[in-house]
Motif scaffolding. Structure first.
Motif, PDB file in Angstrom:
ATOM      1  N   ASN A   1       2.158   1.707  -3.457  1.00 62.54           N
ATOM      2  CA  ASN A   1       1.082   2.144  -4.341  1.00 62.54           C
ATOM      3  C   ASN A   1       0.774   3.633  -4.149  1.00 62.54           C
ATOM      4  OD1 ASN A   1      -0.930   1.679  -6.322  1.00 62.54           O
ATOM      5  ND2 ASN A   1      -2.467   1.622  -4.717  1.00 62.54           N
ATOM      6  N   GLU A   2       0.901   4.125  -2.936  1.00 58.25           N
ATOM      7  CA  GLU A   2       0.647   5.544  -2.676  1.00 58.25           C
ATOM      8  C   GLU A   2       1.695   6.433  -3.341  1.00 58.25           C
ATOM      9  OE1 GLU A   2      -1.974   7.106  -1.282  1.00 58.25           O
ATOM     10  OE2 GLU A   2      -2.854   5.116  -1.329  1.00 58.25           O
TER      11      GLU A   2
ATOM     12  N   ASP B   1      -3.365   6.646 -15.258  1.00 55.51           N
ATOM     13  CA  ASP B   1      -4.430   5.642 -15.235  1.00 55.51           C
ATOM     14  C   ASP B   1      -5.797   6.310 -15.126  1.00 55.51           C
ATOM     15  OD1 ASP B   1      -2.635   3.530 -15.399  1.00 55.51           O
ATOM     16  OD2 ASP B   1      -2.486   3.312 -13.224  1.00 55.51           O
ATOM     17  N   ALA B   2      -5.897   7.333 -14.291  1.00 50.71           N
ATOM     18  CA  ALA B   2      -7.171   8.033 -14.127  1.00 50.71           C
ATOM     19  C   ALA B   2      -7.601   8.694 -15.434  1.00 50.71           C
ATOM     20  CB  ALA B   2      -7.055   9.070 -13.014  1.00 50.71           C
TER      21      ALA B   2
ATOM     22  N   HIS C   1      -8.937   6.087 -17.730  1.00 49.71           N
ATOM     23  CA  HIS C   1     -10.246   5.622 -17.285  1.00 49.71           C
ATOM     24  C   HIS C   1     -11.344   6.624 -17.641  1.00 49.71           C
ATOM     25  CE1 HIS C   1      -9.270   1.919 -15.241  1.00 49.71           C
ATOM     26  NE2 HIS C   1      -8.265   2.516 -14.639  1.00 49.71           N
TER      27      HIS C   1
ATOM     28  N   ARG D   1       0.836  -1.206   0.000  1.00 42.26           N
ATOM     29  CA  ARG D   1       0.000   0.000   0.000  1.00 42.26           C
ATOM     30  C   ARG D   1       0.870   1.255   0.000  1.00 42.26           C
ATOM     31  NH1 ARG D   1      -5.210   0.399   3.101  1.00 42.26           N
ATOM     32  NH2 ARG D   1      -6.401  -0.180   1.276  1.00 42.26           N
TER      33      ARG D   1
ATOM     34  N   LYS E   1       2.911   5.883  -6.264  1.00 41.40           N
ATOM     35  CA  LYS E   1       2.678   5.807  -7.700  1.00 41.40           C
ATOM     36  C   LYS E   1       1.863   7.011  -8.158  1.00 41.40           C
ATOM     37  CE  LYS E   1       0.327   2.924 -11.052  1.00 41.40           C
ATOM     38  NZ  LYS E   1      -0.607   1.833 -11.242  1.00 41.40           N
ATOM     39  N   ASP E   2       2.148   7.479  -9.363  1.00 38.37           N
ATOM     40  CA  ASP E   2       1.380   8.565  -9.960  1.00 38.37           C
ATOM     41  C   ASP E   2       0.119   7.965 -10.578  1.00 38.37           C
ATOM     42  OD1 ASP E   2       0.440  10.854 -11.133  1.00 38.37           O
ATOM     43  OD2 ASP E   2       2.007  10.975 -12.662  1.00 38.37           O
ATOM     44  N   HIS E   3      -1.036   8.304 -10.043  1.00 39.65           N
ATOM     45  CA  HIS E   3      -2.300   7.740 -10.511  1.00 39.65           C
ATOM     46  C   HIS E   3      -2.908   8.528 -11.665  1.00 39.65           C
ATOM     47  CE1 HIS E   3      -2.519   4.788  -7.302  1.00 39.65           C
ATOM     48  NE2 HIS E   3      -2.092   5.731  -6.479  1.00 39.65           N
TER      49      HIS E   3
END
Length: 146
Positions: free
Chosen positions: A39-40, A47-48, A51, A36, A42-44
């Protein structure tokens, strides 16, 4: 008379089993916490962004399937695709200098610009527009998606 030796000590197997299970549980908890935390970091954003674009394409397909292909139904989604297409280069900074990537993102913007400037008025026209936009997405994904 019993066969139990009064000098025999009880087995420590229960303690060892408990410590083994406790170690496994703590290991799983530590692994989850580490995953976790990674994962925090990571640049989201990339992916966002993908989506959101996929969602708008899905809405266009749903409108087409429902035979709701007038401009008031489809233009908001086409405009959202165009606005998010502006962020593609920023979302993938490692690819910003790759000419194939910049060509693909430019093609996406050109396809959405064309669709907004001359919105399709029929479901067949919407299908052709979605195909055009989808081909720009597919070309980029074939080259850069893992």
């Amino acid at each position: 008379m019993s066969n139990v030796d009064p000098n025999r000590r009880p087995s420590n197997a229960g303690r060892y089993a408990f410590l083994l299970i406790l170690g496994l549980v703590l290991g799983v908890i530590a692994t989850v916490m580490t995953m976790r935390a990674l994962n925090e970091r990571k640049d989201h954003f990339p992916d966002a962004l993908m989506h959101v674009q996929q969602w708008h394409m899905g809405q266009l397909k749903a409108d087409m399937d429902a035979n709701r292909c007038n401009a008031t139904d489809i233009l908001p989604h086409l405009q959202a695709l165009r606005v998010t297409a502006n962020d593609i280069d920023a979302a993938f900074p490692d690819l910003r200098d790759d000419t194939r990537f910049t060509a693909a993102s430019s093609a996406m913007r050109a396809a959405t610009d064309k669709a907004i400037a001359n919105p399709p008025l029929t479901c067949d026209g919407l299908g052709a527009t979605m195909k055009s936009i989808g081909e720009t997405c597919k070309a980029c994904h074939q080259d850069f998606r893992g």
